[in-house]
Design a protein around this motif. Structure first.
Motif, PDB file in Angstrom:
ATOM      1  N   VAL A 175      17.610  -6.837 -44.589  1.00 59.84           N
ATOM      2  CA  VAL A 175      19.039  -6.643 -44.889  1.00 59.84           C
ATOM      3  C   VAL A 175      19.543  -7.771 -45.789  1.00 59.84           C
ATOM      4  CG1 VAL A 175      21.344  -6.753 -43.825  1.00 59.84           C
ATOM      5  CG2 VAL A 175      19.609  -5.229 -42.872  1.00 59.84           C
ATOM      6  N   MET A 176      19.125  -9.009 -45.501  1.00 57.21           N
ATOM      7  CA  MET A 176      19.533 -10.140 -46.352  1.00 57.21           C
ATOM      8  C   MET A 176      19.020  -9.953 -47.774  1.00 57.21           C
ATOM      9  SD  MET A 176      18.789 -13.231 -43.646  1.00 57.21           S
ATOM     10  CE  MET A 176      19.413 -14.626 -44.594  1.00 57.21           C
ATOM     11  N   ARG A 177      17.791  -9.510 -47.898  1.00 56.51           N
ATOM     12  CA  ARG A 177      17.190  -9.384 -49.229  1.00 56.51           C
ATOM     13  C   ARG A 177      17.789  -8.225 -50.021  1.00 56.51           C
ATOM     14  NH1 ARG A 177      10.860 -10.900 -47.764  1.00 56.51           N
ATOM     15  NH2 ARG A 177      11.348 -13.047 -47.151  1.00 56.51           N
ATOM     16  N   ARG A 178      18.152  -7.143 -49.331  1.00 55.69           N
ATOM     17  CA  ARG A 178      18.654  -5.975 -50.057  1.00 55.69           C
ATOM     18  C   ARG A 178      20.157  -5.978 -50.253  1.00 55.69           C
ATOM     19  NH1 ARG A 178      14.989  -1.043 -49.391  1.00 55.69           N
ATOM     20  NH2 ARG A 178      13.040  -2.091 -48.958  1.00 55.69           N
ATOM     21  N   PHE A 179      20.895  -6.454 -49.233  1.00 56.05           N
ATOM     22  CA  PHE A 179      22.352  -6.315 -49.271  1.00 56.05           C
ATOM     23  C   PHE A 179      23.084  -7.655 -49.320  1.00 56.05           C
ATOM     24  CE2 PHE A 179      20.541  -2.762 -46.795  1.00 56.05           C
ATOM     25  CZ  PHE A 179      20.793  -1.747 -47.705  1.00 56.05           C
ATOM     26  N   ALA A 180      22.391  -8.736 -48.983  1.00 54.59           N
ATOM     27  CA  ALA A 180      22.978 -10.077 -48.987  1.00 54.59           C
ATOM     28  C   ALA A 180      24.387 -10.114 -48.405  1.00 54.59           C
ATOM     29  CB  ALA A 180      22.967 -10.638 -50.406  1.00 54.59           C
ATOM     30  N   PRO A 181      24.578  -9.613 -47.186  1.00 53.73           N
ATOM     31  CA  PRO A 181      25.936  -9.604 -46.639  1.00 53.73           C
ATOM     32  C   PRO A 181      26.503 -11.025 -46.481  1.00 53.73           C
ATOM     33  CG  PRO A 181      24.340  -9.139 -44.905  1.00 53.73           C
ATOM     34  CD  PRO A 181      23.593  -9.108 -46.212  1.00 53.73           C
ATOM     35  N   HIS A 182      27.821 -11.136 -46.645  1.00 51.80           N
ATOM     36  CA  HIS A 182      28.463 -12.438 -46.440  1.00 51.80           C
ATOM     37  C   HIS A 182      28.524 -12.801 -44.965  1.00 51.80           C
ATOM     38  CE1 HIS A 182      29.462 -12.041 -50.643  1.00 51.80           C
ATOM     39  NE2 HIS A 182      29.795 -13.312 -50.637  1.00 51.80           N
ATOM     40  N   LEU A 183      28.515 -11.793 -44.098  1.00 52.64           N
ATOM     41  CA  LEU A 183      28.536 -12.067 -42.662  1.00 52.64           C
ATOM     42  C   LEU A 183      27.449 -11.238 -41.979  1.00 52.64           C
ATOM     43  CD1 LEU A 183      29.713 -13.261 -40.092  1.00 52.64           C
ATOM     44  CD2 LEU A 183      31.528 -11.546 -40.173  1.00 52.64           C
ATOM     45  N   LEU A 184      26.493 -11.937 -41.393  1.00 51.74           N
ATOM     46  CA  LEU A 184      25.371 -11.276 -40.706  1.00 51.74           C
ATOM     47  C   LEU A 184      25.251 -11.854 -39.299  1.00 51.74           C
ATOM     48  CD1 LEU A 184      22.662  -9.625 -40.581  1.00 51.74           C
ATOM     49  CD2 LEU A 184      21.545 -11.667 -41.523  1.00 51.74           C
ATOM     50  N   VAL A 185      25.203 -10.970 -38.313  1.00 43.07           N
ATOM     51  CA  VAL A 185      25.002 -11.390 -36.923  1.00 43.07           C
ATOM     52  C   VAL A 185      23.705 -10.767 -36.427  1.00 43.07           C
ATOM     53  CG1 VAL A 185      25.927 -11.299 -34.567  1.00 43.07           C
ATOM     54  CG2 VAL A 185      27.489 -11.575 -36.505  1.00 43.07           C
ATOM     55  N   VAL A 186      22.816 -11.594 -35.879  1.00 44.61           N
ATOM     56  CA  VAL A 186      21.539 -11.105 -35.364  1.00 44.61           C
ATOM     57  C   VAL A 186      21.495 -11.427 -33.869  1.00 44.61           C
ATOM     58  CG1 VAL A 186      19.038 -11.149 -35.652  1.00 44.61           C
ATOM     59  CG2 VAL A 186      20.515 -11.697 -37.595  1.00 44.61           C
ATOM     60  N   ILE A 187      21.210 -10.416 -33.057  1.00 48.67           N
ATOM     61  CA  ILE A 187      21.214 -10.615 -31.604  1.00 48.67           C
ATOM     62  C   ILE A 187      19.816 -10.340 -31.042  1.00 48.67           C
ATOM     63  CG2 ILE A 187      22.302  -9.994 -29.412  1.00 48.67           C
ATOM     64  CD1 ILE A 187      24.736  -8.997 -31.052  1.00 48.67           C
ATOM     65  N   PHE A 188      19.200 -11.398 -30.507  1.00 50.55           N
ATOM     66  CA  PHE A 188      17.843 -11.305 -29.953  1.00 50.55           C
ATOM     67  C   PHE A 188      17.910 -11.154 -28.433  1.00 50.55           C
ATOM     68  CE2 PHE A 188      17.156 -14.060 -33.796  1.00 50.55           C
ATOM     69  CZ  PHE A 188      16.303 -13.205 -34.475  1.00 50.55           C
ATOM     70  N   SER A 189      16.954 -10.421 -27.859  1.00 45.76           N
ATOM     71  CA  SER A 189      17.017 -10.312 -26.402  1.00 45.76           C
ATOM     72  C   SER A 189      15.673 -10.346 -25.674  1.00 45.76           C
ATOM     73  CB  SER A 189      17.813  -9.076 -25.989  1.00 45.76           C
ATOM     74  OG  SER A 189      17.336  -7.928 -26.620  1.00 45.76           O
ATOM     75  N   ASP A 190      14.624 -10.796 -26.319  1.00 44.49           N
ATOM     76  CA  ASP A 190      13.337 -10.907 -25.601  1.00 44.49           C
ATOM     77  C   ASP A 190      13.419 -11.788 -24.357  1.00 44.49           C
ATOM     78  OD1 ASP A 190      12.086  -9.255 -27.397  1.00 44.49           O
ATOM     79  OD2 ASP A 190      10.641 -10.735 -28.126  1.00 44.49           O
ATOM     80  N   VAL A 191      14.253 -12.817 -24.389  1.00 42.40           N
ATOM     81  CA  VAL A 191      14.335 -13.720 -23.219  1.00 42.40           C
ATOM     82  C   VAL A 191      14.806 -12.987 -21.968  1.00 42.40           C
ATOM     83  CG1 VAL A 191      14.759 -15.773 -24.628  1.00 42.40           C
ATOM     84  CG2 VAL A 191      16.713 -14.513 -23.679  1.00 42.40           C
ATOM     85  N   GLU A 192      15.456 -11.827 -22.169  1.00 46.37           N
ATOM     86  CA  GLU A 192      15.996 -11.084 -21.031  1.00 46.37           C
ATOM     87  C   GLU A 192      14.925 -10.380 -20.196  1.00 46.37           C
ATOM     88  OE1 GLU A 192      18.963 -11.226 -19.773  1.00 46.37           O
ATOM     89  OE2 GLU A 192      19.558 -12.667 -21.304  1.00 46.37           O
ATOM     90  N   VAL A 193      13.695 -10.494 -20.610  1.00 46.54           N
ATOM     91  CA  VAL A 193      12.589 -10.023 -19.775  1.00 46.54           C
ATOM     92  C   VAL A 193      12.626 -10.755 -18.429  1.00 46.54           C
ATOM     93  CG1 VAL A 193      10.873 -11.705 -20.580  1.00 46.54           C
ATOM     94  CG2 VAL A 193      10.131  -9.420 -19.894  1.00 46.54           C
ATOM     95  N   ALA A 194      13.373 -11.843 -18.377  1.00 49.47           N
ATOM     96  CA  ALA A 194      13.575 -12.583 -17.120  1.00 49.47           C
ATOM     97  C   ALA A 194      14.067 -11.682 -15.988  1.00 49.47           C
ATOM     98  CB  ALA A 194      14.570 -13.724 -17.331  1.00 49.47           C
TER      99      ALA A 194
END
Ligand SMILES: [Zn+2]
Length: 386
Positions: A249-268
């Motif tokens: 998405v950064m490479r194609r659209f270069a948005p001014h505001l990007l939020v990335v939400i990771f959740s692998d840690v929630e395997v807890a």
């Protein structure tokens, strides 16, 4: 992660970008605010305690945050979640500047405008300029826009769930595939479904096979083959794919505001401490790779501020809710975490001792993007330069 898996996920990310992303660009708005305008990237992880991260025992789990990013960051050592320590309430509080008390499972949109809506409405920015890329669909589906009367979905962000897109793309490829061997096809599909169900954090989510995305038939056979190899390799990381799609998405659209939400840690939530630590290590590496993309991508380099923070901590050991399994206790271990700011708005690296709050981030981001001051419970973090 072994190389063949990474290669498969890279191919899947490209495929998702080809087949699904351009359709999401619908929406009105003027062209972007300008190539030289400031950009903001926010990387949020699920719950991690101080104990497993920024403590002497935890440093070994986060080598990139400690050694590569820490020394150049503005590091907020005490960041409070004073709201509801459930996923959707936490992310929507971070992204609205107000403590949200919504349905824990993310079935209702935030009650006050998100930073996406503020940015898009106040500055007339196009939807293609604001993106959320998230690992967990069930818990972030409604994060792109609020129910606020003056704002709402017309000013919302593009929200994508790479893992779901992959499921859809793969299911479609299988359906359209011309494999002579139906037994193999059924087996691959079953394995794929169970693999996804296996990382079905919070007991919700990834078994949906109902969307109608279309793939170029020419790619179907290749995907099917790659998938067959991939599923034989055991469980995988949803965050890895989320990172790869965010980078695309950064490479194609270069948005001014990007939020990335990771959740692998929630395997807890499944009770495996070893897998939880593995999730922290994956997240540490992907946060660093995201920063490396910021530094090497000419649309981002030199004009981007990146924030890294967890949604909350987790419960203390010995607590009635099973310690690290959960994040429900009204305790320091659950409420107090940390935040790192990197890049353009950091005048000099330092450690900030004063406690700050999750709701302070939205007014800070809005100010960095050039939005007029907003009415919110949070306050702009003065340590970052505009
Ligand atoms: Zn959780």
């Amino acid at each position: 992660m072994d190389l063949s898996k990474r290669a498969f996920l890279e191919a899947a990310a490209l495929l998702i970008a080809e087949s699904a992303l351009p359709r999401r660009l619908a929406g009105s708005g003027r062209p972007d605010p300008g190539a030289s305008a400031p950009r903001v990237v926010v990387a949020i992880s699920g719950g991690v305690r101080m104990l497993e991260t920024f403590s002497p025992e935890g440093f070994e789990n986060i080598p990139h945050l400690v050694h590569d990013l820490g020394p150049r960051s503005l590091f907020f050592r005490r960041v409070r979640n004073e709201g509801v320590t459930a996923h959707f309430n936490a992310t929507s509080s971070i992204l609205t500047g107000n403590w949200q008390r919504l349905d824990d499972w993310g079935k209702l949109p935030p009650a006050t405008p998100t930073v996406f809506e503020l940015f898009r409405k106040q500055l007339g920015v196009a939807q293609s300029d604001t993106w959320v890329v998230a690992s967990n669909k069930a818990l972030t589906n409604m994060i792109g826009a609020s129910s606020s009367g003056n704002y709402g979905p017309a000013y919302g962000a593009n929200v994508v769930f790479p893992k779901q897109l992959m499921v859809t793309a793969v299911a479609e490829a299988l359906r359209r595939g011309r494999s002579a061997n139906m037994a193999d096809r059924a087996k691959i599909e079953a394995e794929f479904e169970s693999m996804l169900a296996g990382s079905n954090y919070e007991g919700l989510g990834w078994t949906v096979f109902d969307a109608a995305d279309r793939l170029d038939p020419r790619t179907s056979a290749a995907i099917k083959e790659a998938l067959a190899k991939f599923v034989q390799g055991g469980p995988t990381s949803g965050d890895e794919l989320t990172f790869l799609v965010a980078r695309e998405v950064m490479r194609r659209f270069a948005p001014h505001l990007l939020v990335v939400i990771f959740s692998d840690v929630e395997v807890a939530h499944f009770g495996s401490y070893a897998l939880h630590l593995a999730g922290i290590r994956t997240c540490d590496r992907l946060m660093y790779e995201l920063w490396q993309e910021v530094e090497s991508n000419t649309d981002y380099r030199g004009k981007t501020t990146m924030f890294i923070l967890p949604e909350f901590g987790r419960d203390p050991d010995g607590w009635a809710t099973n310690g690290f399994f959960n994040h429900r206790a009204n305790e320091e271990s659950t409420r107090t975490t940390w935040m790192m700011a990197l890049g353009a708005a950091v005048s000099k690296p330092q450690i900030i001792e004063r406690p700050v709050r999750h709701v302070d981030l939205c007014p800070t981001i809005a100010s960095l993007l050039g939005c007029p001051a907003l009415e919110a419970q949070g306050e702009r973090l003065a340590e970052l330069r505009a």
